[in-house]
Scaffold this active site. Structure first.
Site, short mmCIF file in Angstrom:
data_model
loop_
_atom_site.label_atom_id
_atom_site.label_comp_id
_atom_site.label_asym_id
_atom_site.label_seq_id
_atom_site.Cartn_x
_atom_site.Cartn_y
_atom_site.Cartn_z
N THR A 70 0.83 -1.21 0.00
CA THR A 70 0.00 0.00 0.00
C THR A 70 0.86 1.25 0.00
OG1 THR A 70 -1.86 -1.09 1.07
CG2 THR A 70 -1.71 1.30 1.33
N GLN A 177 -0.95 -9.21 -7.12
CA GLN A 177 -1.49 -10.56 -7.21
C GLN A 177 -0.74 -11.45 -8.19
OE1 GLN A 177 -3.62 -12.23 -5.51
NE2 GLN A 177 -4.38 -10.60 -4.21
N SER A 194 3.65 -6.46 -3.32
CA SER A 194 3.66 -6.67 -1.87
C SER A 194 4.13 -8.08 -1.56
CB SER A 194 2.26 -6.44 -1.30
OG SER A 194 2.27 -6.48 0.10
N HIS A 196 3.96 -10.12 1.02
CA HIS A 196 3.14 -11.12 1.71
C HIS A 196 2.16 -11.81 0.77
CE1 HIS A 196 -0.86 -9.09 2.14
NE2 HIS A 196 -0.14 -8.01 1.91
N CYS A 320 -23.13 -8.53 1.21
CA CYS A 320 -24.17 -9.05 2.10
C CYS A 320 -23.58 -9.57 3.40
CB CYS A 320 -24.96 -10.14 1.40
SG CYS A 320 -25.56 -9.59 -0.20
#
Length: 458
Positions: A70, A177, A194, A196, A320
C-alpha cells in the site's frame, strides 16, 4: 485446516523463513556504514535488490523497497503526479483497482486534481480502447492492475501500456497478485507489489520507477532507497522477500498447471452442486489459483462462517455481510451478483483431495444458510397483477429472497416493485433478473429508499 485465502496473504514460504532467520544474524547492521558489519549488510541489501529486480524485469537502481504494498502504491501515485504536475493533474484508473489505488485517487481529487474511472466488462476486464478514450492532454498518470484481487481476471497490461506510451502518459501497474507467477509484460513505467502476497514476510513492498519517468518523492528528503522510502530498511524482511520471490518463481510453472486444473474443477463443479450460482471473472484470462462465485439467497458472512466451521478458510467480497452495507466495488463495476460471494484462492501445494473435500462440504453449507435466511424473510405477499414488497430496513439478500418468493404470483407482464434502502439491492436485483430471465424495469427514488421494478416474463 485447508487455507484457501492466499489472495489476501500467503503463508510464509519455507525459503523466506530460512532467509529471514539468517539475515537476522548477518544483516542487523546499518547498510549505510563503512565498517565490516555495515558492509555485510549492504551486500545483503544489494543482493536482495538484484534478485527482486530480475523478477520484476527492471534495473536494480530502478527498484526501491517500501514498508508495504500500500505504501508503494501511495508513493508511486503521489510521486508520479508530482513529477508531471506541469503536464496536468488528471489521473486515470480502472474501476476495479485495489482500494489502495482508489484511495490514492480520492486523495488526489481532494487536493484539487481530477480522476477518471475506466469501466470494465462483466468479466472484470478493462479495454485498451477505453483507456485511450479516457486519456487527455492533461493526464499525468494512468493506473491498471496486472490481475484483479477479487476475481482473478488478468488485465491487458501490454496493450494499455502501448496506448499510454503513444499518448506520452506513464502507466503504473499494481502487480501484487501476479508477480509471484510471472513478470508483468509490456512497456509499463511504474510497478508496485507486496511480499506477503507471494509468501514473503509482511511489511515489505516493491516500488519500481523506470529511468526517464518524471518522479518527485512525496516524502521529505531522505538518503535511503533513493528518497522514495524514507527510514531504516527492514533488511531481514527484505532479504526474505527477495529470496521467496525467486523461490516461488522457480516453482511457478509446475504449480500454475496443477492449480489451474484444480480451479477448473471448482469452476465446473460448483454450479452443478449448488443451485443458483454465478461463477464470475474471466474463465480463461485469469490467475491460475483463484476462483470467485456468488450464491443467490445467501448472506456472505454467514456462508464464510459455515465454511470456517467445516474447516475451510476462504474470503468474500460480498456486500451481504453485517459489517458493510455497500457492494464490493469490483462486483459493482462488473455488474454481477454480489450476494453470497466466495473467493477461493489456492496456496501452492493444495491437493486434489483438499478441493474435493471443499466441494463435498459446500452444498450443505449453502443449504444451511439459505434455510436460516428463508426463516427470517417475511411471508409472501398476496397475488395480483402488480405487487409491492416493502423490504425497507432489511439487509441483502432478504429483498431478493422475498422477490423470488412472489414473482410467480403475478401474471406474465405483471410487475413486482421492491422497496429497499440497502445499496446492494441496486446491484443484486438486476443481477437476479439476468440469472432468472426476468425483466429489470428500472428504479426510482421513494421515501426512505429506492423502488426497484421487476417485470415477469418467464
Amino acid at each position: 485446516m485447508p487455507y484457501f485465502d492466499v489472495a489476501s496473504t500467503a503463508p510464509l514460504h519455507p525459503v523466506a523463513r530460512q532467509a529471514l532467520l539468517a539475515a537476522l544474524d548477518e544483516g542487523w547492521a546499518d547498510p549505510a556504514r563503512l565498517y565490516r558489519e555495515g558492509r555485510r549488510a549492504r551486500m545483503l541489501l544489494d543482493a536482495a535488490r538484484q534478485t527482486a529486480a530480475e523478477a520484476v524485469g527492471c534495473r536494480p537502481d530502478e527498484l526501491s523497497f517500501t514498508s508495504s504494498g500500500t505504501r508503494a502504491v501511495h508513493t508511486a501515485v503521489a510521486g508520479a503526479l508530482a513529477g508531471r504536475r506541469r503536464t496536468g493533474r488528471h489521473l486515470v484508473v480502472s474501476a476495479v483497482e485495489h482500494s489502495s489505488v482508489l484511495h490514492a485517487a480520492e486523495a488526489h481529487e481532494a487536493d484539487g486534481g481530477t480522476a477518471t474511472e475506466v469501466g470494465v466488462d462483466r468479466t472484470g476486464r478493462a479495454a485498451p480502447e477505453a483507456y485511450r478514450a479516457a486519456l487527455r492532454p492533461d493526464t499525468a498518470l494512468a493506473c491498471l492492475q496486472s490481475a484483479n484481487h477479487e476475481v482473478g481476471t488478468v488485465q491487458p497490461v501490454s496493450e494499455v501500456a502501448a496506448v499510454c506510451r503513444e499518448a506520452g502518459v506513464p502507466l503504473l501497474v499494481d502487480a501484487a497478485q501476479s508477480l509471484g507467477w510471472e513478470p508483468v509484460p509490456g512497456d509499463w513505467s511504474l510497478l508496485t507489489a507486496s511480499a506477503h502476497k507471494w509468501g514473503g514476510p509482511p511489511g515489505v513492498g516493491l516500488l519500481a520507477v523506470r529511468k526517464g519517468v518524471r518522479f518527485a518523492a512525496p516524502a521529505p528528503a531522505d538518503e535511503r532507497e533513493r528518497g522514495r522510502a524514507p527510514g531504516f530498511e527492514n533488511l531481514p524482511a527484505i532479504v526474505a522477500a527477495a529470496a521467496s520471490l525467486r523461490a516461488v518463481r522457480d516453482e511457478a510453472a509446475a504449480e500454475r498447471e496443477r492449480l489451474a486444473a484444480l480451479v477448473d474443477r471448482i469452476r465446473a463443479r460448483v454450479p452443478q452442486l449448488v443451485p443458483d450460482v454465478d461463477v464470475v471473472g474471466d474463465p480463461v484470462r485469469r490467475l491460475p489459483h483463484l476462483v470467485t462465485f456468488s450464491c443467490l439467497y445467501v448472506d456472505g458472512e454467514a456462508l464464510l462462517g459455515e465454511l470456517d466451521r467445516s474447516g475451510f478458510a476462504v474470503s468474500s467480497g460480498s456486500s451481504c455481510t453485517s459489517s458493510t452495507l455497500t457492494p464490493s466495488h469490483v462486483l459493482r463495476a462488473m455488474g454481477v451478483l454480489s450476494e453470497g460471494n466466495v473467493r477461493v484462492s489456492l496456496p501452492r501445494g493444495t491437493t486434489g483431495a483438499d478441493v474435493d473435500h471443499f466441494l463435498d462440504v459446500l452444498p450443505a453449507a449453502v443449504r444451511r444458510v439459505r434455510g436460516h435466511l428463508e426463516e427470517t424473510a417475511g411471508a409472501p405477499a398476496e397475488g395480483g397483477a402488480d405487487l409491492v414488497l416493502d423490504t425497507l430496513g432489511k439487509r441483502c439478500p432478504i429483498p431478493v429472497i422475498e422477490l423470488a418468493k412472489v414473482i410467480g404470483d403475478v401474471p406474465m407482464g405483471g410487475t413486482v416493485t421492491v422497496l429497499s434502502d440497502d445499496e446492494a439491492a441496486r446491484l443484486d436485483i438486476p443481477a437476479w433478473c439476468d440469472m432468472r430471465d426476468q425483466q429489470y424495469a428500472g428504479e426510482r427514488p421513494v421515501p426512505g429508499g429506492t423502488a426497484y421494478v421487476v417485470r415477469r416474463r418467464t
